[in-house]
Design an enzyme around this catalytic site. Structure first.
Site, mmCIF file in Angstrom:
data_model
loop_
_atom_site.group_PDB
_atom_site.id
_atom_site.type_symbol
_atom_site.label_atom_id
_atom_site.label_comp_id
_atom_site.label_asym_id
_atom_site.label_seq_id
_atom_site.Cartn_x
_atom_site.Cartn_y
_atom_site.Cartn_z
ATOM 1 N N ARG A 1 21.053 -27.854 138.020
ATOM 2 C CA ARG A 1 21.561 -27.300 136.807
ATOM 3 C C ARG A 1 21.697 -28.212 135.854
ATOM 4 N NH1 ARG A 1 24.911 -21.933 138.284
ATOM 5 N NH2 ARG A 1 26.326 -23.760 138.371
ATOM 6 N N LYS B 1 27.650 -31.795 156.619
ATOM 7 C CA LYS B 1 28.727 -31.354 156.593
ATOM 8 C C LYS B 1 28.651 -30.628 156.086
ATOM 9 C CE LYS B 1 32.380 -35.002 156.836
ATOM 10 N NZ LYS B 1 33.145 -33.576 156.160
ATOM 11 N N GLU C 1 43.996 -40.820 156.356
ATOM 12 C CA GLU C 1 43.977 -41.658 155.201
ATOM 13 C C GLU C 1 44.960 -41.240 154.623
ATOM 14 O OE1 GLU C 1 39.655 -39.489 153.639
ATOM 15 O OE2 GLU C 1 40.709 -37.621 154.254
ATOM 16 N N HIS D 1 33.513 -36.012 163.312
ATOM 17 C CA HIS D 1 33.304 -37.640 163.409
ATOM 18 C C HIS D 1 34.227 -37.694 164.734
ATOM 19 C CE1 HIS D 1 31.790 -37.308 159.688
ATOM 20 N NE2 HIS D 1 33.300 -37.651 158.621
#
Length: 514
Positions: free
Chosen positions: A68, A175, A243, A267
């Site tokens: 867009r 995903k 992480e 995962h």
């Protein structure tokens, strides 16, 4: 005397001795829906350039962006150029960019608007004629799952999903593949009503990582490991994806989904399947999928959810010398949320190879470091002919596959300390990809995009695997939803909530500190 590559008629952009990605895609058009998002800018467009730079895309290749924006073709080309300059892994070469840019187009439009899809169809037809792309089209849906049905229905209505003789049309889905079993089945129904299963590619970028695939080589190319890859020798398995960052600007996506849906369902359960599966008769897609499905069908969630699951969320504090916000303080997160940023579960596999061996899966944000690894902890020797003080620092033997960021394999075992009468201490034997090979590993999205264009599906989970994974996770999510208490807070920069440590302690284990 060696004949130069160019004189032999070889592609000058690609060394034929480079066996990392030896197959070149045929003429085709790659259409990216949601091309203005971070995934496209940081991963997809740079990966396309890197493939072209390696000589793995044909002259008859075209890239179409759909979004867009009121852009012209040259505006989009500038966006791609900037993304490539900033994020590509291979050096920028003007001749490669010139050839690639000639096939770049942009279609402004709204998802759900028929006029926009007609413009897309006309643009693709023009490229088929001008670039010789032969009616071969791949549609990458880098958009929210709620828009999948609208897009695939429009592709069908406007003839873009049709597969004429000698041509192909494929769809790529990012995903999450649903948010539970029921929605995953509905998503599969929607997509399969338009595209045959062989033309549906579900992207799990972890399966494109070199070290994940090295797991197959480690197991099945070496007689050294396979004899002990079972419950006779393995005590437990830990699969970790940690992480060191928070959710960043992803509050709208992350809250209400949580890290278990975001990471464990795809995962980590895929890594579990590759770790635990039996040897396939070949590495063809059907054989790999059959073995993974057997393992996932044999896997079950814990009987006692209160004892063998853990969830948490990071609080505010200091990490890496900087003040960081807690999850509830992140912009866009409601105070009433019960979404977890840390999840750990135990999974048991009811088959002859793995009966009695717990698999512990954990993932979290704002942890001590960014790391993904698979660690097999082996049983202790049944008899140690040493005094207790000789082996007091000896833990269990372990084989650790480091998937990121320091790709390699570590073997941990006991060795005698020099100069002492008899003292055993743990040592590591280490293999690092960077120190053993001069070739650099291709980025995961490079490999996966190329496999889509080639129609090679081994690294892509089929809907059966997705549904089996949800059957494992759904009971855990339902149990967490029934609790009156929120996830346990944990400090940023650590290794998660106390309840996760207690979960392993009940089984006599401790989490590794990667």
């Amino acid at each position: 005397m060696t004949t130069p590559l160019a004189a032999r008629g070889a592609n000058p952009l690609r060394d034929p001795l480079d066996r990392r990605m030896p197959r070149i895609a045929g003429p085709c058009v790659l259409v990216i829906f949601g091309v203005t998002g971070d995934l496209s800018t940081k991963k997809l467009m740079p990966a396309v350039y890197d493939l072209a730079n390696r000589g793995l895309l044909p002259p008859g290749f075209a890239l179409v962006g759909f979004a867009r924006r009121e852009w012209e073709h040259q505006d989009f080309a500038k966006i791609v150029h900037d993304a490539v300059r900033q994020h590509a892994r291979t050096p920028f070469r003007e001749e490669v960019w010139k050839q690639l840019s000639e096939g770049i187009r942009f279609v402004p439009g709204e998802i759900g608007d028929d006029d926009s899809v007609r413009r897309l169809r006309d643009t693709i037809s023009e490229l088929d004629e001008a670039r010789g792309t032969g009616g071969n089209h791949a549609f990458y849906l880098s958009i929210p799952p709620g828009l999948f049905q609208t897009v695939v229905d429009q592709l069908r209505e406007h003839g873009l999903a049709e597969q004429q003789s000698g041509q192909w049309s494929r769809v790529v889905i990012e995903k999450p593949f649903g948010h539970d079993l029921a929605s995953a089945r509905e998503l599969n129904r929607v997509v399969s009503s338009v595209f045959p299963s062989s033309s549906v590619f579900r992207i799990d970028h972890y399966l494109g990582k070199e070290t994940v695939q090295n797991l197959l080589a480690l197991r099945f190319a070496n007689q050294l490991f396979e004899p002990v890859w079972n419950n006779n020798y393995v005590d437990h398995v830990q699969i970790t994806m940690a992480e060191d960052i928070g959710i960043g600007g992803r509050a709208g996506y992350f809250d209400g989904i949580g890290i278990a849906r975001d990471v464990i369902q795809n995962h980590l359960l895929q890594l579990l399947a590759l770790t635990a599966m039996e040897e396939p008769t070949s590495f063809e897609a059907a054989q790999l999928r059959a073995e993974k499905q057997k393992v996932l069908a044999a896997a079950r969630p814990p009987e006692r959810m209160d004892l063998h699951t853990a969830r948490g969320r990071y609080r505010g504090g200091w990490q890496g010398g900087a003040k960081v916000a807690g999850y509830l303080e992140e912009k866009g997160i409601p105070a009433s949320t019960t979404t977890e940023t840390y999840a750990a579960i135990r999974v048991d596999i009811d088959n002859r190879r793995w009966a009695g061996v717990p698999f512990y899966l954990r993932t979290g944000k704002r942890l001590a470091r960014r790391v993904t690894e698979i660690a097999l902890g082996f049983k202790r020797a049944p008899h140690l002919p040493f005094t207790a003080t000789d082996t007091e620092e000896l833990g269990y033997n372990a084989l650790v596959l480091r998937i990121q960021p320091d790709e390699g394999v570590t073997l941990r075992f006991g060795a005698k300390v020099p100069g002492t009468q008899m003292e055993i201490r743990e040592v590591n034997m280490d293999f690092a990809y960077g120190g053993s090979f001069t070739e650099s590993s291709p980025e995961a999205y490079e490999r996966l995009i190329l496999d889509v264009l080639l129609g090679d599906p081994p690294l892509f989970p089929q809907h059966e695997e997705v549904e089996l994974s949800w059957q494992i996770l759904d009971p855990i999510l339902d149990y967490w939803a029934s609790l009156d208490t929120p996830p346990e807070d944990y400090e940023p920069g650590g290794w998660g909530p106390t309840c996760a440590n207690e979960m392993l302690a009940r089984d006599g284990h401790v989490w590794r500190r990667p």
